[in-house]
Design an enzyme around this catalytic site. Sequence first.
Site, PDB file in Angstrom:
ATOM      1  N   TYR A 140       6.484  41.637  38.396  1.00  0.00           N
ATOM      2  CA  TYR A 140       7.291  41.591  39.520  1.00  0.00           C
ATOM      3  C   TYR A 140       7.529  40.000  40.127  1.00  0.00           C
ATOM      4  CZ  TYR A 140       9.358  44.242  43.503  1.00  0.00           C
ATOM      5  OH  TYR A 140      10.204  44.642  44.691  1.00  0.00           O
ATOM      6  N   ARG A 193      23.048  39.220  43.521  1.00  0.00           N
ATOM      7  CA  ARG A 193      22.227  38.469  44.624  1.00  0.00           C
ATOM      8  C   ARG A 193      20.611  38.966  44.060  1.00  0.00           C
ATOM      9  NH1 ARG A 193      17.996  40.265  46.454  1.00  0.00           N
ATOM     10  NH2 ARG A 193      18.308  41.603  48.215  1.00  0.00           N
ATOM     11  N   LYS A 211      11.475  46.821  38.266  1.00  0.00           N
ATOM     12  CA  LYS A 211      11.299  47.689  39.332  1.00  0.00           C
ATOM     13  C   LYS A 211      11.079  49.052  38.951  1.00  0.00           C
ATOM     14  CE  LYS A 211      13.026  45.882  43.373  1.00  0.00           C
ATOM     15  NZ  LYS A 211      12.783  45.827  44.705  1.00  0.00           N
ATOM     16  N   GLU A 283      20.449  48.013  43.518  1.00  0.00           N
ATOM     17  CA  GLU A 283      19.494  46.959  43.726  1.00  0.00           C
ATOM     18  C   GLU A 283      20.079  45.632  43.468  1.00  0.00           C
ATOM     19  OE1 GLU A 283      15.946  47.639  44.179  1.00  0.00           O
ATOM     20  OE2 GLU A 283      15.893  45.663  44.791  1.00  0.00           O
ATOM     21  N   ASP A 284      19.738  44.683  44.496  1.00  0.00           N
ATOM     22  CA  ASP A 284      20.234  43.356  44.341  1.00  0.00           C
ATOM     23  C   ASP A 284      21.746  43.176  44.198  1.00  0.00           C
ATOM     24  OD1 ASP A 284      17.676  42.962  44.969  1.00  0.00           O
ATOM     25  OD2 ASP A 284      17.112  41.488  43.233  1.00  0.00           O
ATOM     26  N   ASP A 306      17.810  49.875  47.844  1.00  0.00           N
ATOM     27  CA  ASP A 306      16.726  49.465  48.136  1.00  0.00           C
ATOM     28  C   ASP A 306      16.373  48.217  48.985  1.00  0.00           C
ATOM     29  OD1 ASP A 306      13.897  49.634  47.533  1.00  0.00           O
ATOM     30  OD2 ASP A 306      13.873  48.081  46.110  1.00  0.00           O
ATOM     31  N   ASP A 307      17.635  47.288  48.735  1.00  0.00           N
ATOM     32  CA  ASP A 307      17.249  46.085  49.629  1.00  0.00           C
ATOM     33  C   ASP A 307      17.607  46.335  51.090  1.00  0.00           C
ATOM     34  OD1 ASP A 307      16.835  44.046  47.549  1.00  0.00           O
ATOM     35  OD2 ASP A 307      18.625  45.057  46.714  1.00  0.00           O
ATOM     36  N   ASN A 448      12.303  36.321  48.893  1.00  0.00           N
ATOM     37  CA  ASN A 448      11.658  36.448  47.662  1.00  0.00           C
ATOM     38  C   ASN A 448      12.516  35.379  46.750  1.00  0.00           C
ATOM     39  OD1 ASN A 448       9.454  38.283  48.262  1.00  0.00           O
ATOM     40  ND2 ASN A 448      11.036  39.835  47.890  1.00  0.00           N
ATOM     41  N   ASN A 492       6.621  44.268  50.899  1.00  0.00           N
ATOM     42  CA  ASN A 492       7.531  44.163  49.868  1.00  0.00           C
ATOM     43  C   ASN A 492       7.959  45.757  49.443  1.00  0.00           C
ATOM     44  OD1 ASN A 492       8.631  44.432  47.056  1.00  0.00           O
ATOM     45  ND2 ASN A 492       8.262  42.397  47.246  1.00  0.00           N
TER      46      ASN A 492
HETATM   47  N1  NDP Z   1      10.233  41.617  50.861  1.00  0.00           N
HETATM   48  C1  NDP Z   1      11.107  42.531  50.289  1.00  0.00           C
HETATM   49  O1  NDP Z   1      10.729  43.904  50.058  1.00  0.00           O
HETATM   50  C2  NDP Z   1      12.543  42.187  50.271  1.00  0.00           C
HETATM   51  C3  NDP Z   1      13.042  40.744  50.530  1.00  0.00           C
HETATM   52  N2  NDP Z   1      14.279  40.376  50.253  1.00  0.00           N
HETATM   53  C4  NDP Z   1      14.741  39.177  50.430  1.00  0.00           C
HETATM   54  O2  NDP Z   1      15.449  38.871  51.608  1.00  0.00           O
HETATM   55  C5  NDP Z   1      16.052  37.783  51.162  1.00  0.00           C
HETATM   56  C6  NDP Z   1      17.647  37.982  51.683  1.00  0.00           C
HETATM   57  O3  NDP Z   1      18.173  39.127  50.939  1.00  0.00           O
HETATM   58  P1  NDP Z   1      19.599  40.113  51.617  1.00  0.00           P
HETATM   59  O4  NDP Z   1      19.340  40.330  52.958  1.00  0.00           O
HETATM   60  O5  NDP Z   1      19.678  41.062  50.577  1.00  0.00           O
HETATM   61  O6  NDP Z   1      20.341  38.799  51.299  1.00  0.00           O
HETATM   62  P2  NDP Z   1      21.910  38.582  52.095  1.00  0.00           P
HETATM   63  O7  NDP Z   1      22.496  37.623  51.429  1.00  0.00           O
HETATM   64  O8  NDP Z   1      22.449  39.999  52.429  1.00  0.00           O
HETATM   65  O9  NDP Z   1      21.570  38.168  53.419  1.00  0.00           O
HETATM   66  C7  NDP Z   1      21.051  36.695  53.757  1.00  0.00           C
HETATM   67  C8  NDP Z   1      21.255  36.066  54.962  1.00  0.00           C
HETATM   68  O10 NDP Z   1      20.524  34.942  55.202  1.00  0.00           O
HETATM   69  C9  NDP Z   1      21.390  34.092  56.041  1.00  0.00           C
HETATM   70  N3  NDP Z   1      21.254  32.910  55.958  1.00  0.00           N
HETATM   71  C10 NDP Z   1      21.556  32.017  54.819  1.00  0.00           C
HETATM   72  N4  NDP Z   1      21.172  30.738  55.173  1.00  0.00           N
HETATM   73  C11 NDP Z   1      20.610  30.731  56.103  1.00  0.00           C
HETATM   74  C12 NDP Z   1      19.972  29.773  57.008  1.00  0.00           C
HETATM   75  N5  NDP Z   1      19.902  28.536  56.660  1.00  0.00           N
HETATM   76  N6  NDP Z   1      19.673  30.007  58.240  1.00  0.00           N
HETATM   77  C13 NDP Z   1      19.505  31.370  58.423  1.00  0.00           C
HETATM   78  N7  NDP Z   1      20.084  32.459  57.919  1.00  0.00           N
HETATM   79  C14 NDP Z   1      20.668  32.007  56.663  1.00  0.00           C
HETATM   80  C15 NDP Z   1      22.862  34.656  55.464  1.00  0.00           C
HETATM   81  O11 NDP Z   1      23.822  34.347  56.222  1.00  0.00           O
HETATM   82  P3  NDP Z   1      25.362  34.602  56.390  1.00  0.00           P
HETATM   83  O12 NDP Z   1      25.507  35.972  56.580  1.00  0.00           O
HETATM   84  O13 NDP Z   1      26.005  33.593  57.423  1.00  0.00           O
HETATM   85  O14 NDP Z   1      25.681  34.122  55.040  1.00  0.00           O
HETATM   86  C16 NDP Z   1      22.681  36.166  55.329  1.00  0.00           C
HETATM   87  O15 NDP Z   1      22.881  36.823  56.739  1.00  0.00           O
HETATM   88  C17 NDP Z   1      16.102  37.376  49.685  1.00  0.00           C
HETATM   89  O16 NDP Z   1      15.291  36.286  49.682  1.00  0.00           O
HETATM   90  C18 NDP Z   1      15.497  38.752  49.211  1.00  0.00           C
HETATM   91  O17 NDP Z   1      14.635  38.307  48.023  1.00  0.00           O
HETATM   92  C19 NDP Z   1      15.087  41.582  50.176  1.00  0.00           C
HETATM   93  C20 NDP Z   1      14.980  42.687  50.020  1.00  0.00           C
HETATM   94  C21 NDP Z   1      13.555  43.347  50.008  1.00  0.00           C
HETATM   95  C1  PYR Z   2      12.080  42.915  46.628  1.00  0.00           C
HETATM   96  C2  PYR Z   2      13.284  43.007  46.606  1.00  0.00           C
HETATM   97  O1  PYR Z   2      13.887  43.907  46.412  1.00  0.00           O
HETATM   98  C3  PYR Z   2      13.977  41.761  46.786  1.00  0.00           C
HETATM   99  O2  PYR Z   2      13.870  40.536  46.942  1.00  0.00           O
HETATM  100  O3  PYR Z   2      15.283  41.789  46.420  1.00  0.00           O
HETATM  101 MG    MG Z   3      15.917  43.714  45.942  1.00  0.00          MG
END
Ligand code: NDP
Ligand code: PYR
Ligand code: MG
Length: 592
Positions: A140, A193, A211, A283-284, A306-307, A448, A492
């Site tokens: 993972y 993504r 997953k 997912e993603d 999931d996200d 991540n 996570n």
């Molecule tokens: N720990 C966990 O269980 C999980 C972790 N994640 C992680 O979260 C991260 C984001 O995922 P997700 O929300 O799906 O992605 P998205 O693409 O939906 O969202 C990313 C966000 O980050 C913003 N962003 C980009 N660059 C910057 C910056 N320099 N400063 C501030 N904000 C910024 C984007 O802005 P804008 O909207 O303006 O483009 C957007 O709002 C990934 O790394 C993913 O791996 C996701 C799911 C689960």
């Molecule tokens: C953990 C997860 O789902 C992500 O980083 O997208």
């Molecule tokens: Mg994910």
Amino acid sequence: MESQLKELRVGEPRLEESEANGFPHGGAGDPYGEDAGSVNQRITPWMRVVASGAELLRDPRFNKGLAFTEEERDHHYLRGLLPPVILSEELQVERILRNVRKCQDPLDKYVTLMELQERNERLFYKVLIEHVTELLPIVYTPTVGEACQKYGIIFRRPHGLYISAKERGKVLDVLRNWPETGIQVIVVTDGERILGLGDLGLQGMGIPVGKLALYTALGGIRPSACLPITIDVGTNNEELLNEPMYIGLRQRRITGQEYDDLIDEFMTAVKQAYGEKVLVQFEDFANHNAFRLLAKYVSTHLTFNDDIQGTAAVALAGVVAALKLTGGSLADHTFLFNGAGEAGTGIAEMIAVQISREANVPLEEARKKIWMVDSKGLITKSRYESLAHFKKDYAHEHEECKSLLDATKALKPSILIGTSGQKGTFSKEVLEAVASFHERPVIMALSNPTSKSECTAEEAYTHTQGRGIFASGSPFDSVEYNGKTFTPGQANNAYIFPGMGLGCIISGAIRVNDDMFLAASVALGEMLTKEQLDRGLLYPPFEHVRDVSAHIGASVAQTAYKAGLATRLPQPKDLLAYARSCMYSPEYRNYR
Ligand SMILES: NC(=O)C1=CN([C@@H]2O[C@H](COP(=O)(O)OP(=O)(O)OC[C@H]3O[C@@H](n4cnc5c(N)ncnc54)[C@H](OP(=O)(O)O)[C@@H]3O)[C@@H](O)[C@H]2O)C=CC1
Ligand SMILES: CC(=O)C(=O)O
Ligand SMILES: [Mg+2]
């Protein structure tokens, strides 16, 4: 040679599969019971299975390698096909571990484990379950991220199902090519993504595969009920398009109606193939598709994202645990998110709903405790018109703040959550600023893989003089600071989705609702002991996660029954005992 062959009909229990699946006969996961899927139930001549000893060794579902007993070797035509020694499963585990540990490069460890999964499934799961803390970072995050990036190079045997835009009009046929019946959980991605690594096209397949390995290892869903799927609609990643080893469609992503039609055909085909009760985990996907696909299918399918939702549940549980260290209720805190996409706004909304319930205030009021920064700076009312719909609820009155540091100084958040996929955005200055406003600031760097984390554990503890309460999406080692050891928790969604799947299956749920995620979040929080909390952990360590999943499963199922969404009747009296009894065990079965 002919005399050594043994024929089995498709659809007939092979060896002891009906026991080997880990579910009681007629129970939630019985592939031959009422839940059996409809695909491949027909017997076609070309699908007759000839199980000679050699074939048995090649079938990962049944292969036991050197653990086959003398009796089994006689009975299943294995004499001479194996060295004479018989090894216990425990010794096999030790041997695998030695081989894994000998690899210096995590990606080599990943390949070693994937090869084991292809060779001997039960042994793979036994190794993973018994050494989950050591091996989770391999199967993972973070290593799975690197595996996706290099997927074309490390590709050996296909895992999961590939549905490409070329298969438009034939998606049901593609599903029918999958050899297993009785699919209960699908994890699907379109690879746009992948973690914080961006568009990896077909190479995102590592994520559904990883997953679903966790669905089995952590949630006890039998492997044959799990189906990883990548919908290959092309990629906009120029590097991949120019990479000779890329194994996906070499075209830019299809979009608009063409994309929607393909997804729609897929969602329809899934129900036709596996019935109403197959769980589809998105997912993603990129956020421009993720939110609308969830909205479109949540009321017609057993599905969740999931996200958005799994991440929300795990983050809320961590925040609630942190309150026991910081003091105060949710409503007493100010939240600042860096990143306002799927994860960020998903978490924000779940926290807001919880504040609204606890403090008995309207949801709009509760949302005002939560602020978000995106790539353009603080989300404020003045940006309202140009904001994506999922950000609008968090556009509050405030003067413009171009950076996270400016927003931190202006808003003085007590809880800082990173969901931006941007390495290092919790800079020294940002961390020092939150630590200057609060005795115990909460810092959750959820992005991540590790390379995208908003800060490292060491930075979080050092720049808050050891006062910060820290958790991260990908694992970090313990940190020594001022003579004290700090162990970060891993926030996570892997804590949530396996139990969510288990709960849906054991209750025969036909839909997933937000209350089921809230129930999962609460159940996770309840599993954290005082001793763990005193060590600064916001989650129980992963070695207890199967028990966590059983509790989550029971709570999710209970909530589904309450909401009238469960179809498995009568409701089992003791849902926790039932959840536990349904969980897959990787111990070898006796084939005589
Ligand atoms: N720990 C966990 O269980 C999980 C972790 N994640 C992680 O979260 C991260 C984001 O995922 P997700 O929300 O799906 O992605 P998205 O693409 O939906 O969202 C990313 C966000 O980050 C913003 N962003 C980009 N660059 C910057 C910056 N320099 N400063 C501030 N904000 C910024 C984007 O802005 P804008 O909207 O303006 O483009 C957007 O709002 C990934 O790394 C993913 O791996 C996701 C799911 C689960
Ligand atoms: C953990 C997860 O789902 C992500 O980083 O997208
Ligand atoms: Mg994910």
